[in-house]
Structure formats: C-alpha cells, structure tokens
Write a protein that holds these residues in place. Sequence first.
Motif, PDB file in Angstrom:
ATOM      1  N   SER A 151      12.192  -3.777  -8.831  1.00  6.12           N
ATOM      2  CA  SER A 151      12.071  -3.814  -7.364  1.00  6.12           C
ATOM      3  C   SER A 151      11.950  -2.391  -6.825  1.00  6.12           C
ATOM      4  CB  SER A 151      13.316  -4.493  -6.794  1.00  6.12           C
ATOM      5  OG  SER A 151      13.227  -4.511  -5.409  1.00  6.12           O
TER       6      SER A 151
ATOM      7  N   ILE B 253      12.125   4.220 -12.114  1.00  6.10           N
ATOM      8  CA  ILE B 253      12.728   4.499 -13.434  1.00  6.10           C
ATOM      9  C   ILE B 253      11.709   5.172 -14.346  1.00  6.10           C
ATOM     10  CG2 ILE B 253      13.843   3.485 -15.456  1.00  6.10           C
ATOM     11  CD1 ILE B 253      14.666   1.111 -13.734  1.00  6.10           C
TER      12      ILE B 253
ATOM     13  N   GLU C  44      -1.458  -5.261 -10.693  1.00 10.31           N
ATOM     14  CA  GLU C  44      -2.332  -4.962  -9.551  1.00 10.31           C
ATOM     15  C   GLU C  44      -3.061  -6.210  -9.079  1.00 10.31           C
ATOM     16  OE1 GLU C  44      -2.132  -2.009  -8.400  1.00 10.31           O
ATOM     17  OE2 GLU C  44      -1.299  -0.906 -10.093  1.00 10.31           O
TER      18      GLU C  44
HETATM   19  N1  CTP Z   1       8.633   0.813 -12.351  1.00 10.44           N
HETATM   20  C1  CTP Z   1       9.833   1.454 -12.545  1.00 10.44           C
HETATM   21  N2  CTP Z   1      10.704   1.615 -11.492  1.00 10.44           N
HETATM   22  C2  CTP Z   1      10.391   1.173 -10.271  1.00 10.44           C
HETATM   23  C3  CTP Z   1       9.145   0.521 -10.051  1.00 10.44           C
HETATM   24  C4  CTP Z   1       8.291   0.352 -11.125  1.00 10.44           C
HETATM   25  O1  CTP Z   1      10.133   1.864 -13.658  1.00 10.44           O
HETATM   26  N3  CTP Z   1      11.249   1.353  -9.288  1.00 10.44           N
HETATM   27  C5  CTP Z   1       7.712   0.666 -13.490  1.00 10.44           C
HETATM   28  C6  CTP Z   1       7.353  -0.766 -13.865  1.00 10.44           C
HETATM   29  O2  CTP Z   1       8.227  -1.277 -14.844  1.00 10.44           O
HETATM   30  C7  CTP Z   1       5.949  -0.619 -14.411  1.00 10.44           C
HETATM   31  C8  CTP Z   1       5.382   0.577 -13.671  1.00 10.44           C
HETATM   32  O3  CTP Z   1       6.492   1.281 -13.125  1.00 10.44           O
HETATM   33  O4  CTP Z   1       5.937  -0.299 -15.799  1.00 10.44           O
HETATM   34  C9  CTP Z   1       4.453   0.225 -12.546  1.00 10.44           C
HETATM   35  O5  CTP Z   1       5.059  -0.710 -11.697  1.00 10.44           O
HETATM   36  P1  CTP Z   1       4.237  -1.405 -10.519  1.00 10.44           P
HETATM   37  O6  CTP Z   1       5.149  -2.357  -9.808  1.00 10.44           O
HETATM   38  O7  CTP Z   1       2.920  -1.892 -11.023  1.00 10.44           O
HETATM   39  O8  CTP Z   1       3.872  -0.200  -9.572  1.00 10.44           O
HETATM   40  P2  CTP Z   1       4.683   0.809  -8.691  1.00 10.44           P
HETATM   41  O9  CTP Z   1       4.757   2.108  -9.437  1.00 10.44           O
HETATM   42  O10 CTP Z   1       5.975   0.205  -8.248  1.00 10.44           O
HETATM   43  O11 CTP Z   1       3.680   1.026  -7.472  1.00 10.44           O
HETATM   44  P3  CTP Z   1       3.150  -0.045  -6.399  1.00 10.44           P
HETATM   45  O12 CTP Z   1       4.223  -1.094  -6.257  1.00 10.44           O
HETATM   46  O13 CTP Z   1       2.944   0.772  -5.183  1.00 10.44           O
HETATM   47  O14 CTP Z   1       1.860  -0.593  -6.966  1.00 10.44           O
END
Ligand code: CTP
Length: 400
Positions: free
Chosen positions: A278, A307, A327
């Motif tokens: 999240s 993270i 995506e």
């Molecule tokens: N991730 C993470 N910590 C977060 C959010 C995402 O480690 N708070 C990691 C997810 O596990 C994944 C990667 O980052 O491997 C990409 O996550 P995604 O949800 O696709 O994208 P975001 O970086 O959160 O960007 P956005 O939601 O704007 O597309």
Amino acid sequence: MELKNKNIILGVSGCIAVHKSLDVASQLVKQGASVHVVMTSNATRMVLPMQFQVISRNPVLLDLYDSKDDWQPPHISLADLADLLVVAPATANIVGKIANGIADDALSTVAISVHCPILLAPAMNSHMYQNIFVEKNLQKLRENNIGLIEPASGLLACGHEGVGRLEEVGVILERIANVLVIKRDLVGKTVIVTAGPTREYIDPIRFITNRSSGRMGYAIAETAKARGANVILISGKTHLSPPVDVEFLQVETTTEMRKAILDNFDSADVVIMSAAVSDYRPSEYSSVKIKKVEQKMTISLSRNVDILSDLGDRKGPDQILVGFAAETTDILQNAQQKLVGKNLDLIIANDVSAEGAGFDVDTNIVSVLDSGGQCDQFPLMSKHDVADQILNRIVQLFQK
Ligand code: CTP
C-alpha cells in the motif's frame, strides 16, 4: 529422454478431449517416463483401455477390485511409486471429488493416496467451468497447491464458444516437465520473496487493502525452493498455504513487511518484491472502533515508505533486486521508470487490466526488463511458468 526413471500416473476421465491424453501418454513414453494410466468408467466409453495399455506399455487400472496377482491394493502400490499424478482431461466430476476428498472409484482413490505433486487439466463446457460450485472446487485445489493447467478458450465440442477446452498437448507436457525436470541452479542462494497485499488499519476492525491474491509470489517462492534456493516468503494475509520447506513470515502492514525484509536483507542474495504494498496508510489510527456520527467522513492518508526504493539505496554489489510494476497504461515506459528510479536489476511489468493477467487468476502476461536494456515479452502463461522465467533471468544475472 528427460523423463527417464519418472513414474507418472495419467488419470483419464470421461470427456470428448480424451484423444489428447492418448497423445500425452505417447509423448511421455517417448521421453522415457514410465506411464501408468487410470481411467474412470466414463472415460472407457470414449476410448478403449487397450489403446492406453498399448501406448503406455503398462496395464490400465480401471477398478480397485480386479487385481489378482498383487497382495497390495493396486491404488496403494501405484500411489507409492508415483512422481506425479496428472489428470487430463479432468471433468467437473473428478475435480469435485479430488477437491473434497471423495474416493469412490479407482482414479479418485488413487488421487487421495498419492504423496507426489498433482496436476489437473480441467476440460468441460464453459457454463460448467464457470458454475459456482465448480469454481469453488477449483479454488480449493489452488489453495492446496494442486497444479491446474487452466483450460483454453475456443469452440467447444458441445457447440458453445468459450473457456473449457483441454489445453494443447504441448502445454500439458511442458507443465509436466516443469514439475519433474527441476533445475537445481539456485542451490546456496537465499531468496526473499514478498507476496500478497498489505493492510493499513483505520481502527481495530477496518483496514485499507487491495486485490492481490498472493499467487504470483507464492509461485515464485515454490519454484525457487524447487530449484534449490533457501527461500524466505514474507507474505501479507492471503488464502494460500505456504509452500513446504520455505521460511514463512506472516505480516499485515507495510511497516511490518519492511521490518521483516530488513531483518533478513543482509543474508539475501535476491529480493523479489511481488507484494502489492500500500502506498498510503491512514494518517491517524483509532485504537477504538470508529462510530458513525457524521453524514460524511474523510480519511486522511499519509505516504508509506517505498520499501523497494529503500532496498535499492541499501543494495550491495552482489545482491539482485527484482520489482514488479502493476500497470494499466504505458506499461513498459512506467516499468522502465521504476526500474531506474528504484535502482533495480530486473522489473516484471504486467498489465493488470488485461484478461488472464493480474489479480485472482492463475495466469499472467508479463514483460521482463533488466537494467542493461533487455526486454523480454512473454505470452499468457501460468504463474508457475512466469516464476520459472523470472528465475531463469536471475540465474543469468548471477552468471554475469
Ligand atoms: N513497492 C514497495 N513499497 C511501496 C510500494 C511499492 O516496495 N510502498 C514495490 C512493489 O512491491 C513493486 C514495486 O514497488 O515491486 C512497484 O509497485 P507499484 O505498485 O507497481 O508501483 P509504485 O512504485 O507504488 O508506483 P505507482 O503506484 O505510482 O504506480
């Protein structure tokens, strides 16, 4: 002869697609496997047991009570020697029996007697496949680590168009090989896999979460374990059972997930972040249940730590960091930005809005991008096959 010394029980239930299992039996024998066919009585109305007997070069088991020479019941002696039970085609009836532990004929009894992996290739009319009880049975099988070779879509024997066709022989053989011909190329490596959704609590009984089922991450953990890795699976709440012999850490919030990863990060050779973390959490947590008072209510959210970005900053020269990019638009561009922005070695891009990809399905359509500019686009495949492809790329990176 890649299946030499492998004992495969081929379960055959009564479906018009049964001719494909003759071909499966024949190909398995050609690859060196010892094939033992068990047929339901309905299957014998579609093809003759003699056909399977000649192709498999082994007697065909039809009935639990017709063994004259062996002191041991035939289902037990067969079950004990099996490396794999594959049921193809699997009708709604046999799916239901196996999912519910019913043993009222030779095949269903063999299915509850084996202690080897089980693969089922369902085939039926699309309305039957989408029937709520059949769906529940299939779900139960998935949750208990029974492999499903999901049926394909197309023109069905009953004249309907839709999902329910027994997968092609080549696909069934590939899934069998994936289970039995295991590469042991991750021995000595520690792999952290994160999976499932996080929960961000608003009060003791309410939380913000997402649709992630955890299946992709669990498939990666199981496959990495099979390939010899020491696996730590850090998972949000899911309905799945953790694969055997992996270290399993159950978490709920992003903060808990981050702590569990950081506690193990120094010993990890690879971190694969397939969890749907999240991005936000409620700015304030109420330690008592929030009562409904006003007509409208606003929840203010604060950004969570990313993270993966954090790990990208801490990463050592020999550690491999793999992210996912879920995506719905500009898939490859967005994934590329995340690959660079988070200092990753690999990113797995998937269009979560595409049919057969994303949440709550057993399949995925992914592209794998690496930091050297290579981009491999894969067709629709099972999450276990996607896991294998990702691990193949990781092994290549180690070899560099
Ligand atoms: N991730 C993470 N910590 C977060 C959010 C995402 O480690 N708070 C990691 C997810 O596990 C994944 C990667 O980052 O491997 C990409 O996550 P995604 O949800 O696709 O994208 P975001 O970086 O959160 O960007 P956005 O939601 O704007 O597309």
